[in-house]
Design a protein around this motif. Sequence first.
Motif, PDB file in Angstrom:
ATOM      1  N   ARG A   1       0.839  -1.208   0.000  1.00  0.00           N
ATOM      2  CA  ARG A   1       0.000   0.000   0.000  1.00  0.00           C
ATOM      3  C   ARG A   1       0.871   1.253   0.000  1.00  0.00           C
ATOM      4  NH1 ARG A   1      -4.361   0.996   4.785  1.00  0.00           N
ATOM      5  NH2 ARG A   1      -2.427   1.428   5.936  1.00  0.00           N
TER       6      ARG A   1
ATOM      7  N   GLY B   1       2.062   2.174  -3.349  1.00  0.00           N
ATOM      8  CA  GLY B   1       0.993   2.535  -4.274  1.00  0.00           C
ATOM      9  C   GLY B   1       0.426   1.405  -5.098  1.00  0.00           C
ATOM     10  N   GLU B   2       0.715   0.151  -4.735  1.00  0.00           N
ATOM     11  CA  GLU B   2       0.191  -0.972  -5.510  1.00  0.00           C
ATOM     12  C   GLU B   2      -1.070  -1.583  -4.895  1.00  0.00           C
ATOM     13  OE1 GLU B   2       3.064  -3.844  -6.740  1.00  0.00           O
ATOM     14  OE2 GLU B   2       4.436  -2.342  -7.561  1.00  0.00           O
TER      15      GLU B   2
ATOM     16  N   THR C   1      -4.162  -1.431  -7.305  1.00  0.00           N
ATOM     17  CA  THR C   1      -4.344  -0.167  -8.017  1.00  0.00           C
ATOM     18  C   THR C   1      -4.174  -0.352  -9.520  1.00  0.00           C
ATOM     19  OG1 THR C   1      -1.999   0.347  -7.659  1.00  0.00           O
ATOM     20  CG2 THR C   1      -3.598   1.215  -6.058  1.00  0.00           C
ATOM     21  N   ASP C   2      -3.431  -1.370  -9.907  1.00  0.00           N
ATOM     22  CA  ASP C   2      -3.210  -1.693 -11.314  1.00  0.00           C
ATOM     23  C   ASP C   2      -3.238  -3.217 -11.459  1.00  0.00           C
ATOM     24  OD1 ASP C   2      -2.379  -2.129 -13.887  1.00  0.00           O
ATOM     25  OD2 ASP C   2      -0.507  -1.008 -13.724  1.00  0.00           O
TER      26      ASP C   2
ATOM     27  N   ARG D   1      -4.676  -0.371  -2.832  1.00  0.00           N
ATOM     28  CA  ARG D   1      -5.501   0.812  -2.598  1.00  0.00           C
ATOM     29  C   ARG D   1      -5.364   1.327  -1.173  1.00  0.00           C
ATOM     30  NH1 ARG D   1     -11.275  -1.297  -4.376  1.00  0.00           N
ATOM     31  NH2 ARG D   1     -11.737   0.016  -2.553  1.00  0.00           N
ATOM     32  N   THR D   2      -5.415   2.645  -1.029  1.00  0.00           N
ATOM     33  CA  THR D   2      -5.211   3.266   0.279  1.00  0.00           C
ATOM     34  C   THR D   2      -6.335   2.957   1.254  1.00  0.00           C
ATOM     35  OG1 THR D   2      -6.264   5.300  -0.525  1.00  0.00           O
ATOM     36  CG2 THR D   2      -3.860   5.159  -0.697  1.00  0.00           C
TER      37      THR D   2
END
Length: 214
Positions: A151, A154-155, A205-206, A157-158
């Motif tokens: 997290r 950034g991989e 996130t991706d 979700r927050t």
Amino acid sequence: MTTTHPDGRIERGNQTRRLVLERAVNIASVEGLEGLSLGRLAGELQLSKSGVFALFGSKEELQLATVRTAIKIYVEHVVRPARDLPPGIGQIWRLCANWLTYSEQRVFPGGCFFYSVSAEYDAREGKVRDAVTAAHGNWFSLLEGVIADAREVGEVRTDTDIPQLAFELVALLETANAESVLHHNFACYQRATNGIRNRLLSVATDPTLLPDTP
């Protein structure tokens, strides 16, 4: 100049200890830690009971040493192969895939050692339960930490609930282990793999960051 030679008795004692513990972890994964006894291990391995007793001193110490040995084996098969991967969703995936492989390949003949002994000691008190509880807690902490790292980079979700995600992943892993041991049904590992992948996709996130296969 004096040359120091290692004491052969110490080395023989260490070899015997390793031999006993290799057998002990296999027995305990099938029959539980209560299935261990110094006399049984001495008899099966054709060792003197007094010699085995001298190495461990008591059944409880044998059980604790067995848990410590199982931890080392677990780390070698599950944790270490993922340790050098960069933080991210791929590291979470690898940890879960390693766990499924460890269970499916029967590193311990009874499946996951810690799944077996956790059920045995969950309602007891004492040093052995504390050791099992600590090992179980450390696995959850490790998994939660890897999710938090993913997290952070950034991989993941927050808004991801980290303890909840770790709980669900472990539930899938342990259910696959239990089903395979009880029913000799190894198709459950693929079901667990699919479930883990779908759950990780829901927080990624991706989605392309997640490997297609473990």
